[in-house]
Scaffold this motif. Sequence first.
Motif, PDB file in Angstrom:
ATOM      1  N   GLU A   1      -3.076  20.861  27.120  1.00 18.70           N
ATOM      2  CA  GLU A   1      -2.344  22.039  26.641  1.00 18.70           C
ATOM      3  C   GLU A   1      -1.081  22.268  27.476  1.00 18.70           C
ATOM      4  O   GLU A   1       0.017  22.474  26.954  1.00 18.70           O
ATOM      5  N   ARG A   2      -1.234  22.194  28.789  1.00 16.90           N
ATOM      6  CA  ARG A   2      -0.088  22.410  29.678  1.00 16.90           C
ATOM      7  C   ARG A   2       0.946  21.290  29.508  1.00 16.90           C
ATOM      8  O   ARG A   2       2.151  21.532  29.512  1.00 16.90           O
ATOM      9  N   ILE A   3       0.460  20.054  29.349  1.00 13.30           N
ATOM     10  CA  ILE A   3       1.365  18.909  29.189  1.00 13.30           C
ATOM     11  C   ILE A   3       2.207  19.079  27.922  1.00 13.30           C
ATOM     12  O   ILE A   3       3.426  18.875  27.935  1.00 13.30           O
ATOM     13  N   LEU A   4       1.574  19.457  26.826  1.00 19.05           N
ATOM     14  CA  LEU A   4       2.310  19.634  25.567  1.00 19.05           C
ATOM     15  C   LEU A   4       3.410  20.678  25.745  1.00 19.05           C
ATOM     16  O   LEU A   4       4.549  20.500  25.319  1.00 19.05           O
ATOM     17  N   ASP A   5       3.081  21.754  26.404  1.00 13.88           N
ATOM     18  CA  ASP A   5       4.019  22.850  26.596  1.00 13.88           C
ATOM     19  C   ASP A   5       5.191  22.435  27.495  1.00 13.88           C
ATOM     20  O   ASP A   5       6.357  22.587  27.146  1.00 13.88           O
ATOM     21  N   GLU A   6       4.879  21.875  28.671  1.00 16.42           N
ATOM     22  CA  GLU A   6       5.919  21.478  29.633  1.00 16.42           C
ATOM     23  C   GLU A   6       6.819  20.396  29.055  1.00 16.42           C
ATOM     24  O   GLU A   6       8.044  20.456  29.172  1.00 16.42           O
ATOM     25  N   ALA A   7       6.197  19.394  28.436  1.00 15.93           N
ATOM     26  CA  ALA A   7       6.972  18.256  27.936  1.00 15.93           C
ATOM     27  C   ALA A   7       7.925  18.711  26.835  1.00 15.93           C
ATOM     28  O   ALA A   7       9.082  18.298  26.782  1.00 15.93           O
ATOM     29  N   GLU A   8       7.478  19.585  25.972  1.00 14.22           N
ATOM     30  CA  GLU A   8       8.338  20.010  24.865  1.00 14.22           C
ATOM     31  C   GLU A   8       9.491  20.885  25.362  1.00 14.22           C
ATOM     32  O   GLU A   8      10.632  20.750  24.917  1.00 14.22           O
ATOM     33  N   ARG A   9       9.207  21.739  26.318  1.00 18.20           N
ATOM     34  CA  ARG A   9      10.268  22.581  26.887  1.00 18.20           C
ATOM     35  C   ARG A   9      11.347  21.737  27.553  1.00 18.20           C
ATOM     36  O   ARG A   9      12.543  21.944  27.366  1.00 18.20           O
ATOM     37  N   ARG A  10      10.903  20.747  28.345  1.00 18.02           N
ATOM     38  CA  ARG A  10      11.857  19.897  29.054  1.00 18.02           C
ATOM     39  C   ARG A  10      12.646  19.016  28.097  1.00 18.02           C
ATOM     40  O   ARG A  10      13.843  18.793  28.274  1.00 18.02           O
ATOM     41  N   ALA A  11      11.972  18.508  27.076  1.00 15.53           N
ATOM     42  CA  ALA A  11      12.660  17.660  26.091  1.00 15.53           C
ATOM     43  C   ALA A  11      13.753  18.454  25.398  1.00 15.53           C
ATOM     44  O   ALA A  11      14.861  17.950  25.167  1.00 15.53           O
ATOM     45  N   ALA A  12      13.467  19.705  25.077  1.00 18.50           N
ATOM     46  CA  ALA A  12      14.462  20.549  24.417  1.00 18.50           C
ATOM     47  C   ALA A  12      15.677  20.738  25.309  1.00 18.50           C
ATOM     48  O   ALA A  12      16.825  20.634  24.862  1.00 18.50           O
TER      49      ALA A  12
ATOM     50  N   TRP B   1       6.543  14.849  33.608  1.00 19.22           N
ATOM     51  CA  TRP B   1       5.951  15.478  32.414  1.00 19.22           C
ATOM     52  C   TRP B   1       6.101  14.588  31.178  1.00 19.22           C
ATOM     53  O   TRP B   1       5.234  14.583  30.300  1.00 19.22           O
ATOM     54  N   GLY B   2       7.205  13.843  31.113  1.00 11.86           N
ATOM     55  CA  GLY B   2       7.354  12.894  29.999  1.00 11.86           C
ATOM     56  C   GLY B   2       6.281  11.828  30.041  1.00 11.86           C
ATOM     57  O   GLY B   2       5.690  11.474  29.006  1.00 11.86           O
ATOM     58  N   ALA B   3       5.992  11.319  31.240  1.00 19.80           N
ATOM     59  CA  ALA B   3       4.946  10.300  31.387  1.00 19.80           C
ATOM     60  C   ALA B   3       3.559  10.900  31.168  1.00 19.80           C
ATOM     61  O   ALA B   3       2.660  10.225  30.648  1.00 19.80           O
ATOM     62  N   ALA B   4       3.388  12.165  31.545  1.00 20.18           N
ATOM     63  CA  ALA B   4       2.086  12.822  31.321  1.00 20.18           C
ATOM     64  C   ALA B   4       1.810  12.958  29.822  1.00 20.18           C
ATOM     65  O   ALA B   4       0.684  12.732  29.351  1.00 20.18           O
ATOM     66  N   LEU B   5       2.871  13.307  29.060  1.00 21.36           N
ATOM     67  CA  LEU B   5       2.712  13.383  27.601  1.00 21.36           C
ATOM     68  C   LEU B   5       2.343  12.006  27.050  1.00 21.36           C
ATOM     69  O   LEU B   5       1.453  11.873  26.194  1.00 21.36           O
TER      70      LEU B   5
END
Length: 438
Positions: free
Chosen positions: A414-425, A103-107
């Motif tokens: 949209e999904r990438i933004l959501d997943e990446a931010e959740r995981r980063a947190a 997900w980090g790479a997808a972002l």
Amino acid sequence: MARILIRHADVITLDAEGRILRDAEIAIENGAIAAVGTAPAGFEPDETVDAADHIVMPGFHNAHTHSPMTFVRGWAEDLPLERWFNERIWQAESVLTPDDVYWGAALAAAEMIRSGTVGFADHYFYMDRVAQVVAESGLRANLVWCAFGKDNGEVGTTLQGIVDFVEEWQGAADGRIRTMLGPHSPHTCSPQFLARTAAVAARLGVGIHIHLAESPGQVAHSLARYDLTPVEVLDRNGVLDVPVLAAHAIYLSEADRAILASRQVTVAQCPTCHMKLGMGVTPVPALQAMGVNVALGTDGPASNNALDMLQEARHAALIQKLHGLDPELMAGDLVLRMATQNGARALGFPLSGELSPGRLADLIMIDCAAPRLRPRHDLVANVIYAAGSADISDVMVAGRWLMRERVLLTLDEERILDEAERRAARMVRGDMRLLRSY
Ligand SMILES: [Zn+2]
């Protein structure tokens, strides 16, 4: 594959003559450029694109990054290198999972496409997951699984696992994925490990992507330990016998420069990172005068913080003009060539980075509607010094649109933004419940 005709474009070709064409056509067939200027007689396009008031130019190749590290963007600010790593980066990476890497790479991929990148050289862990993102996104990439030569295995794999990764992914995704071996650096890897890596790279027929001579401390340490500079350590251990992509290369002796010039080495200068971390200035004019291929990289999002090659090209010009107190340095389209074709060559895509017949249809369109892009006396200067990535409207790789009229076509943004931010947190707080405070 579809035949595409782009009409009424202002074209920065970056060909050998540096031709700029106004109100021109570009004909694309089978993922390659069939003609630039006027379409061939009888060319019947499946799709016609009106590029009036747009610049069309080759897409960018980011020659050094760690794309999954988007999760620490803005999490390690204004710190000296040791604290930057020990207190921030390492803490976040200690809970890294393969899904975080995906997900980090997808972002990163979404950001790179939006800012006109068509290919990137990536150096990190769980690279099979980055390869998945490359395959899905339509981008090109040269991927390496970072190795330290530890007896207890590498992050997420073993040395044999890294060889398996290279054999599985080299040439995958219709040739859009290339690989190299990635020993981290001469200061973190033993000479024995570097020599072993070089031998394996030669056997596999791939190059090596490595960090090199980033600080005076690294050079002093190398001299004290081996009586050799970091470049000499690579040379003595056979690393420079294969194609090498060397990131940073700031602190080089005269002899080091001569060694690099005599081998198949690309230096990836990362000017924004060099300024932000107070590292120094790669001697780009001197290296280029000696014939070294110099490309541009952003480095990872933890030390830049953007993956924006337009910004990198601008900084590459400005940092040398300031450092050399010479406005004539990095003149004309030189930094655009560094950001496109020089990187493409190092990544293993020598037919990308130039708009000429027979070259790959890897291109971007820049919308000149913004006031900052008028008047149009000098399109190259407008792109380097005035354009922003938000002006990039369309991106094509191998004749396929990855972004059309600012809409991403291959990724679920949209999904990438959501997943990446959740995981980063989760990674930086170590506790998902704190997400609510974001
Ligand atoms: Zn790096």
